[in-house]
Design a protein around this motif. Structure first.
Motif, PDB file in Angstrom:
ATOM      1  N   MET A 139       0.805  -1.214   0.000  1.00 36.58           N
ATOM      2  CA  MET A 139       0.000   0.000   0.000  1.00 36.58           C
ATOM      3  C   MET A 139       0.845   1.274   0.000  1.00 36.58           C
ATOM      4  O   MET A 139       0.503   2.262  -0.636  1.00 36.58           O
ATOM      5  N   VAL A 140       1.969   1.268   0.719  1.00 36.29           N
ATOM      6  CA  VAL A 140       2.811   2.469   0.765  1.00 36.29           C
ATOM      7  C   VAL A 140       3.334   2.802  -0.626  1.00 36.29           C
ATOM      8  O   VAL A 140       3.251   3.946  -1.090  1.00 36.29           O
ATOM      9  N   ALA A 382       2.669   9.029   3.517  1.00 34.08           N
ATOM     10  CA  ALA A 382       2.476   8.412   4.828  1.00 34.08           C
ATOM     11  C   ALA A 382       1.092   8.712   5.388  1.00 34.08           C
ATOM     12  O   ALA A 382       0.390   7.814   5.878  1.00 34.08           O
ATOM     13  N   LEU A 383       0.658   9.969   5.329  1.00 34.39           N
ATOM     14  CA  LEU A 383      -0.646  10.353   5.884  1.00 34.39           C
ATOM     15  C   LEU A 383      -1.792   9.660   5.160  1.00 34.39           C
ATOM     16  O   LEU A 383      -2.734   9.149   5.787  1.00 34.39           O
ATOM     17  N   ASN A 384      -1.732   9.649   3.831  1.00 36.76           N
ATOM     18  CA  ASN A 384      -2.829   9.078   3.053  1.00 36.76           C
ATOM     19  C   ASN A 384      -2.871   7.560   3.123  1.00 36.76           C
ATOM     20  O   ASN A 384      -3.878   6.960   2.755  1.00 36.76           O
ATOM     21  N   THR A 385      -1.797   6.947   3.579  1.00 36.37           N
ATOM     22  CA  THR A 385      -1.780   5.493   3.725  1.00 36.37           C
ATOM     23  C   THR A 385      -2.233   5.068   5.110  1.00 36.37           C
ATOM     24  O   THR A 385      -3.112   4.218   5.266  1.00 36.37           O
ATOM     25  N   VAL A 386      -1.645   5.668   6.143  1.00 34.75           N
ATOM     26  CA  VAL A 386      -1.973   5.254   7.513  1.00 34.75           C
ATOM     27  C   VAL A 386      -3.413   5.602   7.878  1.00 34.75           C
ATOM     28  O   VAL A 386      -3.999   4.988   8.773  1.00 34.75           O
ATOM     29  N   ALA A 387      -4.022   6.555   7.169  1.00 34.27           N
ATOM     30  CA  ALA A 387      -5.404   6.947   7.469  1.00 34.27           C
ATOM     31  C   ALA A 387      -6.354   5.761   7.383  1.00 34.27           C
ATOM     32  O   ALA A 387      -7.349   5.686   8.115  1.00 34.27           O
ATOM     33  N   TYR A 388      -6.056   4.803   6.506  1.00 30.40           N
ATOM     34  CA  TYR A 388      -6.978   3.684   6.274  1.00 30.40           C
ATOM     35  C   TYR A 388      -6.548   2.398   6.985  1.00 30.40           C
ATOM     36  O   TYR A 388      -7.120   1.341   6.742  1.00 30.40           O
ATOM     37  N   SER A 469       3.478  -0.891   6.582  1.00 24.73           N
ATOM     38  CA  SER A 469       4.861  -0.508   6.282  1.00 24.73           C
ATOM     39  C   SER A 469       5.838  -1.668   6.368  1.00 24.73           C
ATOM     40  O   SER A 469       6.915  -1.631   5.761  1.00 24.73           O
ATOM     41  N   GLY A 470       5.498  -2.722   7.155  1.00 28.73           N
ATOM     42  CA  GLY A 470       6.438  -3.809   7.392  1.00 28.73           C
ATOM     43  C   GLY A 470       7.467  -3.465   8.445  1.00 28.73           C
ATOM     44  O   GLY A 470       8.445  -4.203   8.639  1.00 28.73           O
TER      45      GLY A 470
END
Length: 476
Positions: A139-140, A382-388, A469-470
């Motif tokens: 996803m990142v 980072a922001l747009n990925t962790v949001a979900y 992120s792993g």
């Protein structure tokens, strides 16, 4: 069926393929939002009206976004994400074609309203397709590819628009959307699946909520847009006040409706809430800089549009470079540490723009802007990925519509805040045009707002987004 070489071992399409197809549509939309501004004088001459009146061509598009983005997720669940995505591209292309054929102000405004309807569905539904199709471990990287057009479009829009108006006809601004849209249609038909989520029992479409949210968001969008124009301050304040009143009415309505058009209860989810707040503060800066930099370079440094555009393109170079590094950085340090450290860095890099002057070598300005674009792009990846990270699949469509709505609103707010600071400086100095000191004040104000996001990034859990992120694998 999808070609075998485009599938990963699990039988899904490669994440880069998915992200780049969606990015094609998003680039078309983001470019179109900003490219029009440089063509307004030429359009005004053709239509026999003033350039100020042509502002309706921009605000009508924002109005469509405000009204229809909140409904995008519900529509995608009802008819299927691929169906809606392709329909959105077709509507956007139809609006573009009508814009290119327009012969009057009323015709261009109507065509832009249609374009806005397509754009309102394209962006959130495209993101929804990505979230449903790509595994968490990819996803990142997928988000990094997806965000490049969102960052590049506003940067290259003004110089490209100036080139088209200078060397061709303003109607080509809309013609170029046709081949881009056709490519998106063909590729999405080949590579995407028509995913949908069944409606929860007892849910119904929130028509009244859509009206209230449309009035609230439309007023706020219009208010933010008018605040950047001289002599429109009172109208802008009135619209923002009306937007807040309608917004309060919507919140009251949403608490009573079983499936509100904008699901405010999503803000109870920690990673979504913190990303929303921190991202909103950071997007003020992202929205302000494409507005401030070209003006400062031309009005204070005496550069021509081509020179100004070549410098501003440096941020796009930085954003493109970032996509290869984001997965590695987030895997090494995790979301919380990256967002905190890089949040300070990207804000300060943009703050350096306040100290630019005509004596700076262009190479030095270019280098600072490349670093700024790299850092800001990493922050939004980072922001747009962790949001979900904590969003359950049945709520993903509601989350994308909610997130995209406020993303657009805060980008407009960035222009509003920057323009307001310039106008205050001009009023205090009794000047008709901003000087270098006014630009410096505007850069420092938006930088300060961006720095506030660190307070919210620090509240993320240390292990937030580790599955994406792993990062947790380093401890095994």
């Amino acid at each position: 069926m999808m070609p075998a070489q485009e599938r990963d071992p699990a039988g899904k399409p490669g994440f880069r393929t998915i992200a780049l197809i969606i990015a094609t549509a998003m680039f078309m939309e983001q470019l179109d939002i900003t490219i029009l501004a440089t063509a307004l004088p030429a359009m005004a001459r053709d239509f026999g009206t003033s350039a100020a009146n042509l502002s309706l061509a921009m605000t009508s598009y924002l109005l469509s976004l405000a009204i229809f983005i909140p409904a995008s997720g519900r529509v995608a669940d009802r008819f299927g994400a691929l169906t809606v995505f392709r329909a959105a591209i077709l509507v956007f292309m139809a609006g573009s074609a009508l814009c290119s054929l327009a012969g009057s102000l009323s015709e261009i405004v109507a065509a832009r309203l249609l374009q806005g309807l397509g754009g309102a569905m394209m962006m959130p539904v495209g993101r929804l397709i990505l979230l449903r199709a790509v595994d968490k471990q990819h996803m990142v990287a997928a988000t990094a590819w997806l965000l490049v057009p969102a960052l590049i479009g506003p940067i290259i829009g003004p110089p490209l628009g100036g080139f088209i108006v200078t060397w061709a006809d303003w109607r080509w601004i809309f013609y170029i959307n046709i081949p881009i849209g056709l490519a998106g249609l063909v590729l999405s038909s080949i590579y995407f699946e028509n995913t949908r989520e069944p409606a929860p029992p007892g849910s119904r479409f929130d028509g009244f909520g859509m009206i209230l949210s449309g009035l609230a968001l439309g007023s706020l969008f219009f208010g933010a847009e008018l605040a950047s124009r001289e002599g429109e301050g009172r109208i802008a304040i009135g619209l923002v006040a009306a937007g807040l009143v309608f917004g309060a009415a919507y919140l009251r309505h949403a608490r009573r409706h079983p499936s509100p058009i904008l699901d405010v209860s999503l803000m109870r989810i920690p990673t979504f809430r913190l990303s929303m707040i921190a991202g909103s503060l950071t997007r003020v800066t992202q929205g302000a800089h494409p507005f401030l930099l070209p003006l400062m370079f031309q009005l204070s440094f005496g550069l021509n549009p081509a020179q100004s555009g070549s410098l501003v393109l440096a941020t796009a170079v930085g954003a493109m470079t970032m996509k290869a590094f984001a997965p590695r950085l987030l895997r090494a340090f995790g979301f919380r540490a990256c967002l905190m450290a890089n949040g300070v860095l990207c804000s300060l890099l943009y703050g350096i723009c306040a100290f630019f002057d005509a004596t700076w070598p262009h190479a030095a300005i270019f280098a600072v802007l490349v670093a700024s674009g790299f850092s800001m792009s990493l922050q939004f990846t980072a922001l747009n990925t962790v949001a979900y990270d904590e969003i359950a699949p049945p709520r993903m469509s509601a989350a994308t519509g909610f997130y995209t709505t406020f993303q657009q609103l805060m980008l407009s707010a960035g222009v509003c805040i920057a323009a307001s600071v310039l106008h205050v400086g001009m009023a205090l100095g009794g000047r008709d045009t901003p000087v270098l000191g006014d630009f410096r004040a505007a850069f420092l104000v938006v930088t300060g707002l961006s720095l506030l996001s660190i307070l919210w990034n620090a509240r993320l859990a240390p292990d937030a987004g580790n599955e994406i992120s792993g990062h947790h694998l380093r401890d095994r």
